[in-house]
Design a protein around this motif. Structure first.
Motif, PDB file in Angstrom:
ATOM      1  N   GLY A  81       0.810  -1.207   0.000  1.00 43.36           N
ATOM      2  CA  GLY A  81       0.000   0.000   0.000  1.00 43.36           C
ATOM      3  C   GLY A  81       0.848   1.264   0.000  1.00 43.36           C
ATOM      4  N   GLY A  82       2.089   1.150  -0.463  1.00 37.98           N
ATOM      5  CA  GLY A  82       2.973   2.307  -0.543  1.00 37.98           C
ATOM      6  C   GLY A  82       3.687   2.671   0.739  1.00 37.98           C
ATOM      7  N   VAL A  83       3.505   1.884   1.808  1.00 36.62           N
ATOM      8  CA  VAL A  83       4.156   2.247   3.078  1.00 36.62           C
ATOM      9  C   VAL A  83       5.594   1.733   3.154  1.00 36.62           C
ATOM     10  N   ILE A  84       5.988   0.826   2.253  1.00 37.23           N
ATOM     11  CA  ILE A  84       7.367   0.363   2.156  1.00 37.23           C
ATOM     12  C   ILE A  84       7.852   0.634   0.737  1.00 37.23           C
ATOM     13  N   GLY A  85       9.118   1.046   0.612  1.00 36.78           N
ATOM     14  CA  GLY A  85       9.689   1.136  -0.720  1.00 36.78           C
ATOM     15  C   GLY A  85       9.814   2.528  -1.289  1.00 36.78           C
ATOM     16  N   ALA A  86      10.075   3.527  -0.449  1.00 38.94           N
ATOM     17  CA  ALA A  86      10.319   4.863  -0.973  1.00 38.94           C
ATOM     18  C   ALA A  86      11.623   4.922  -1.766  1.00 38.94           C
ATOM     19  N   ALA A  87      12.492   3.946  -1.509  1.00 36.17           N
ATOM     20  CA  ALA A  87      13.773   3.813  -2.207  1.00 36.17           C
ATOM     21  C   ALA A  87      14.125   2.333  -2.218  1.00 36.17           C
ATOM     22  N   PRO A  88      15.200   1.937  -2.903  1.00 33.24           N
ATOM     23  CA  PRO A  88      15.616   0.527  -2.824  1.00 33.24           C
ATOM     24  C   PRO A  88      15.799   0.100  -1.373  1.00 33.24           C
ATOM     25  N   VAL A  89      15.321  -1.115  -1.060  1.00 34.69           N
ATOM     26  CA  VAL A  89      15.276  -1.595   0.320  1.00 34.69           C
ATOM     27  C   VAL A  89      16.302  -2.708   0.515  1.00 34.69           C
ATOM     28  N   VAL A  90      17.124  -2.583   1.562  1.00 34.29           N
ATOM     29  CA  VAL A  90      18.070  -3.636   1.907  1.00 34.29           C
ATOM     30  C   VAL A  90      17.324  -4.732   2.656  1.00 34.29           C
ATOM     31  N   ALA A  91      17.480  -5.975   2.204  1.00 35.46           N
ATOM     32  CA  ALA A  91      16.751  -7.096   2.791  1.00 35.46           C
ATOM     33  C   ALA A  91      17.720  -8.154   3.299  1.00 35.46           C
ATOM     34  N   ASP A  92      17.561  -8.529   4.568  1.00 38.30           N
ATOM     35  CA  ASP A  92      18.240  -9.691   5.125  1.00 38.30           C
ATOM     36  C   ASP A  92      17.208 -10.791   5.269  1.00 38.30           C
ATOM     37  N   ILE A  93      17.543 -11.976   4.787  1.00 35.02           N
ATOM     38  CA  ILE A  93      16.585 -13.078   4.691  1.00 35.02           C
ATOM     39  C   ILE A  93      17.177 -14.314   5.346  1.00 35.02           C
ATOM     40  N   TRP A  94      16.379 -14.963   6.180  1.00 31.96           N
ATOM     41  CA  TRP A  94      16.779 -16.228   6.787  1.00 31.96           C
ATOM     42  C   TRP A  94      15.793 -17.305   6.335  1.00 31.96           C
ATOM     43  N   ALA A  95      16.318 -18.387   5.758  1.00 29.53           N
ATOM     44  CA  ALA A  95      15.489 -19.515   5.312  1.00 29.53           C
ATOM     45  C   ALA A  95      16.001 -20.784   5.969  1.00 29.53           C
ATOM     46  N   ASP A  96      15.069 -21.602   6.442  1.00 24.08           N
ATOM     47  CA  ASP A  96      15.437 -22.851   7.097  1.00 24.08           C
ATOM     48  C   ASP A  96      16.272 -23.714   6.152  1.00 24.08           C
ATOM     49  N   ARG A  97      17.401 -24.192   6.631  1.00 25.63           N
ATOM     50  CA  ARG A  97      18.313 -24.948   5.755  1.00 25.63           C
ATOM     51  C   ARG A  97      17.707 -26.267   5.301  1.00 25.63           C
ATOM     52  N   GLU A  98      16.861 -26.862   6.127  1.00 24.05           N
ATOM     53  CA  GLU A  98      16.278 -28.154   5.785  1.00 24.05           C
ATOM     54  C   GLU A  98      15.056 -28.017   4.896  1.00 24.05           C
ATOM     55  N   THR A  99      14.108 -27.167   5.303  1.00 22.40           N
ATOM     56  CA  THR A  99      12.860 -27.040   4.559  1.00 22.40           C
ATOM     57  C   THR A  99      12.888 -25.925   3.523  1.00 22.40           C
ATOM     58  N   LEU A 100      13.822 -24.974   3.694  1.00 29.59           N
ATOM     59  CA  LEU A 100      13.964 -23.779   2.868  1.00 29.59           C
ATOM     60  C   LEU A 100      12.791 -22.805   3.019  1.00 29.59           C
ATOM     61  N   ARG A 101      11.914 -23.051   3.967  1.00 26.89           N
ATOM     62  CA  ARG A 101      10.838 -22.091   4.217  1.00 26.89           C
ATOM     63  C   ARG A 101      11.384 -20.858   4.931  1.00 26.89           C
ATOM     64  N   LEU A 102      10.740 -19.736   4.677  1.00 27.26           N
ATOM     65  CA  LEU A 102      11.155 -18.488   5.309  1.00 27.26           C
ATOM     66  C   LEU A 102      11.066 -18.580   6.824  1.00 27.26           C
ATOM     67  N   ALA A 103      12.070 -18.062   7.501  1.00 29.74           N
ATOM     68  CA  ALA A 103      12.045 -17.958   8.954  1.00 29.74           C
ATOM     69  C   ALA A 103      11.967 -16.496   9.392  1.00 29.74           C
ATOM     70  N   LYS A 104      12.667 -15.618   8.649  1.00 28.56           N
ATOM     71  CA  LYS A 104      12.734 -14.218   9.079  1.00 28.56           C
ATOM     72  C   LYS A 104      13.180 -13.349   7.911  1.00 28.56           C
ATOM     73  N   ILE A 105      12.663 -12.132   7.861  1.00 31.06           N
ATOM     74  CA  ILE A 105      13.116 -11.116   6.909  1.00 31.06           C
ATOM     75  C   ILE A 105      13.237  -9.795   7.662  1.00 31.06           C
ATOM     76  N   VAL A 106      14.312  -9.070   7.426  1.00 28.22           N
ATOM     77  CA  VAL A 106      14.471  -7.715   7.955  1.00 28.22           C
ATOM     78  C   VAL A 106      14.634  -6.775   6.769  1.00 28.22           C
ATOM     79  N   LEU A 107      13.733  -5.798   6.654  1.00 33.62           N
ATOM     80  CA  LEU A 107      13.755  -4.817   5.579  1.00 33.62           C
ATOM     81  C   LEU A 107      14.142  -3.456   6.150  1.00 33.62           C
ATOM     82  N   VAL A 108      15.165  -2.847   5.585  1.00 34.92           N
ATOM     83  CA  VAL A 108      15.594  -1.510   6.011  1.00 34.92           C
ATOM     84  C   VAL A 108      15.247  -0.540   4.889  1.00 34.92           C
ATOM     85  N   ASP A 109      14.261   0.315   5.167  1.00 38.36           N
ATOM     86  CA  ASP A 109      13.679   1.211   4.172  1.00 38.36           C
ATOM     87  C   ASP A 109      14.078   2.645   4.509  1.00 38.36           C
TER      88      ASP A 109
END
Length: 241
Positions: free
Chosen positions: A183-211
């Motif tokens: 809804g336009g509340v994220i992404g005023a500029a390119p966003v740095v993303a840190d992503i953690w995915a479970d090594r076994e299942t590869l499902r997302l565990a955590k994301i940190v977005l710095v906007d």
């Protein structure tokens, strides 16, 4: 002498067997290490394949307002997703009057929300307010971004996260692609993303977005935690529209 020769022959045959001598010896091909882009894409596919999940979002730094009049500041969101078309969430809000909350439900293309003052449910027209369901839209949501929306992605390393081994990735997401699903509340500029995915299942565990918007003194940090995959989630329309 004959006995000594037989013993020597047995040793040679045994050594050859264990070393894999001969034309019929199997060839072991090492498993190639996936690239960071491949890990990210597989994480998007694995997360998208889940029938349900729970998520929590914490917002810190530069304030993010939930309304055009800039009265209510979003501090956190707790919710759950049930595919293909159900999502519910509770938004914690801060204002001059104190702390409050708003509940939302999305189901079959319709969105419902509680009034922050009266807490009564009301129906929303499409696009009238931010819809958490769009975060997981298969065509443009988080899972799709993991597959083709992250630039200059690198593997930071493998890390323990709440007792599970995860891949830690880092990259940049174009602001326009995040603005489209927030809804336009994220992404005023390119966003740095840190992503953690479970090594076994590869499902997302955590994301940190710095906007970090160009005209703001500090960035807004969005921390998203994912859990309770494939657990029952009940989503019902609270009122008739």
């Amino acid at each position: 002498m004959l006995q000594h020769w037989r013993a020597t022959l047995l040793i040679v045959v045994a050594a050859c067997f264990f070393a894999g001598c001969g034309a019929g010896a199997p060839t072991v091909t090492p498993t190639p290490t996936p690239t960071p882009a491949e890990i990210s894409a597989r994480a998007g596919q694995a997360t998208g394949a889940a029938q349900s999940l729970a998520f929590s979002i914490t917002v810190t730094g530069q304030p993010v307002y939930s309304d055009a009049s800039r009265v209510f500041v979003i501090t956190s969101i707790e919710g759950a997703l049930r595919r293909p078309d159900g999502a519910l969430a509770t938004l914690k809000l801060r204002s001059a009057a104190g702390i409050g909350e708003v509940r939302t439900v999305s189901l079959a293309g319709k969105q419902y929300i509680t009034n922050p003052l009266t807490r009564a449910w009301q129906c929303l027209a499409p696009g009238q307010a931010f819809d958490v369901a769009i975060l997981f839209d298969p065509q443009k949501g988080i899972e799709r971004l993991l597959q083709d929306g992250i630039e200059t992605i690198t593997l930071v390393g493998e890390e323990d996260l709440d007792g599970r081994l995860t891949y830690h990735l880092r990259g940049t997401i174009p602001g326009a692609r995040l603005a489209e699903i927030s809804g336009g509340v994220i992404g005023a500029a390119p966003v740095v993303a840190d992503i953690w995915a479970d090594r076994e299942t590869l499902r997302l565990a955590k994301i940190v977005l710095v906007d970090k918007a160009p005209d703001t003194p500090e960035p807004t940090t969005w921390t998203l935690i994912f859990s309770a995959y494939d657990q029952p989630v009940e989503v019902r329309a609270p009122i008739e529209c």
